[in-house]
Design a protein around this motif. Sequence first.
Motif, mmCIF file in Angstrom:
data_model
loop_
_atom_site.group_PDB
_atom_site.id
_atom_site.type_symbol
_atom_site.label_atom_id
_atom_site.label_comp_id
_atom_site.label_asym_id
_atom_site.label_seq_id
_atom_site.Cartn_x
_atom_site.Cartn_y
_atom_site.Cartn_z
ATOM 1 N N LYS A 2 19.577 19.937 31.484
ATOM 2 C CA LYS A 2 19.845 21.375 31.542
ATOM 3 C C LYS A 2 18.769 22.124 32.316
ATOM 4 N N ALA A 3 17.537 21.704 32.239
ATOM 5 C CA ALA A 3 16.414 22.474 32.774
ATOM 6 C C ALA A 3 16.559 22.867 34.238
ATOM 7 N N ASP A 4 17.249 22.082 35.024
ATOM 8 C CA ASP A 4 17.355 22.396 36.443
ATOM 9 C C ASP A 4 18.754 22.847 36.839
ATOM 10 N N LYS A 5 19.528 23.361 35.879
ATOM 11 C CA LYS A 5 20.903 23.779 36.160
ATOM 12 C C LYS A 5 21.109 25.239 35.778
ATOM 13 N N ASP A 6 21.874 25.940 36.620
ATOM 14 C CA ASP A 6 22.208 27.323 36.314
ATOM 15 C C ASP A 6 23.569 27.369 35.618
ATOM 16 N N GLU A 9 26.545 25.278 36.587
ATOM 17 C CA GLU A 9 26.483 23.826 36.388
ATOM 18 C C GLU A 9 26.367 23.410 34.923
ATOM 19 N N TRP A 10 25.954 24.330 34.059
ATOM 20 C CA TRP A 10 25.738 23.966 32.657
ATOM 21 C C TRP A 10 25.897 25.192 31.769
ATOM 22 N N TRP A 25 20.238 34.950 30.448
ATOM 23 C CA TRP A 25 20.041 34.451 31.816
ATOM 24 C C TRP A 25 19.940 35.626 32.801
ATOM 25 N N GLU A 40 26.451 30.610 41.119
ATOM 26 C CA GLU A 40 25.870 31.156 39.887
ATOM 27 C C GLU A 40 26.465 32.538 39.608
#
Length: 62
Positions: A2-6, A9-10, A25, A40
């Motif tokens: 999850k850490a690298d997805k906006d 994507e998640w 967010w 996004e």
Amino acid sequence: MKADKDPAEWLPSDGSYHCTYAATWVGTKLRWDLAVDDAERQALLGLAEDCAATTVVYEPAP
């Protein structure tokens, strides 16, 4: 991961948390004046349609 997805994507598996997640967010993006890419942006606009009662709250970064 999850850490690298906006949000395009998640999203959290718990659908009842989607509005809170999206508002947090967006608030973070606004606070720090961060850019949003098209995917996004579209994902956030789609979430916003179901979150009319959710308010984005943020304080601009110093």
